[in-house]
Design an enzyme around this catalytic site. Structure first.
Site, short mmCIF file in Angstrom:
data_model
loop_
_atom_site.label_atom_id
_atom_site.label_comp_id
_atom_site.label_asym_id
_atom_site.label_seq_id
_atom_site.Cartn_x
_atom_site.Cartn_y
_atom_site.Cartn_z
N SER A 200 57.15 43.37 -6.00
CA SER A 200 57.30 42.69 -4.82
C SER A 200 58.30 41.58 -4.78
O SER A 200 58.88 41.14 -5.74
CB SER A 200 55.88 41.98 -4.65
OG SER A 200 55.77 40.71 -3.85
N TYR A 213 51.24 37.33 -11.19
CA TYR A 213 51.57 38.53 -10.22
C TYR A 213 53.08 38.36 -10.07
O TYR A 213 54.02 39.05 -10.66
CB TYR A 213 51.21 38.63 -9.13
CG TYR A 213 51.68 39.87 -7.93
CD1 TYR A 213 51.24 41.17 -8.58
CD2 TYR A 213 52.67 39.59 -7.15
CE1 TYR A 213 51.75 42.34 -7.50
CE2 TYR A 213 53.19 40.71 -6.62
CZ TYR A 213 52.78 41.98 -6.66
OH TYR A 213 53.11 43.31 -6.07
#
Length: 215
Positions: A200, A213
């Site tokens: 991401s 994350y």
């Protein structure tokens, strides 16, 4: 070993002492059809994978049971690849493989259960892919999870789980895919394979309450 030879000199199958029968073919469909000749099993139905940019390539997709991973697995199949759909939930992996096989024939995809955070699972998944589909050209690592929360909210358990899946999982996928790929390259130094990691923009810029994350 003893091989059963076709008229043009290429073996359809090889029997290896104490290991069993290895069926050979130019692609997975042909290999399974040759296996059926010597085992008495039903020959597979389907079409040879052709016409796409990934014609007859063999891809493994951890995280293929749902969402982005499933879409990537379907896209690879649509471009002519044989796909090993891998997921920690075998039922979800099987659903993806069944969807691919319903369009391209029963040998186009296989389902494998593996938790990418477990090294032995990843090793077994890569070996099963090479054994069942005949090699490995593409490792598309896209299995990932999110546990959001600020520093005072996120538990250590959740932080470690994100690290296990998103970071350690990629390490295991790379480690074991590269073993197969190095063998292939040693036989043909001009042949190239790919290891692809999908993640991401959070890895570049971070995002609010998402430090585990993003890391």
């Amino acid at each position: 070993f003893h091989s059963l030879v076709e008229s043009h000199g290429l073996p359809k199958a090889v029997f290896v002492s104490r290991h069993g029968l290895f069926a050979l073919g130019h692609d997975s469909l042909e290999a399974h059809a040759n296996a059926a000749l010597f085992t008495g099993s039903k020959a597979p139905e389907g079409t040879h994978r052709s016409g796409g940019r990934l014609e007859n390539k063999i891809a493994i997709v951890p995280g293929a049971g749902q969402g982005f991973g499933k879409a990537l697995a379907l896209g690879l199949a649509g471009e002519g690849a044989y796909v090993a759909a891998v997921d920690a939930d075998l039922a979800k992996a099987a659903a993806t493989a069944d969807e691919i096989n319903s369009v391209y024939g029963e040998c186009a995809s296989i389902a494998i259960r593996a938790d990418v955070s477990v090294e032995a699972d990843v090793k077994n998944a890569v070996e099963a892919t090479a054994r069942e589909l005949g090699g490995l050209d593409i490792m598309l690592s896209c299995a990932g999870i999110v546990r959001a929360g600020g520093l005072d909210e996120l538990s250590t358990e959740d932080f470690l789980r994100v690290t296990d899946v998103n970071y350690n999982g990629f390490y295991f996928c790379t480690k074991y895919a590269s073993e197969i790929m190095k063998l292939e390259n040693s036989l043909d130094p001009e042949y190239f394979t790919d290891i692809i990691e999908i993640n991401s923009k959070s890895g570049l810029a971070g995002s609010r309450k998402n430090f585990a994350y993003a890391g």
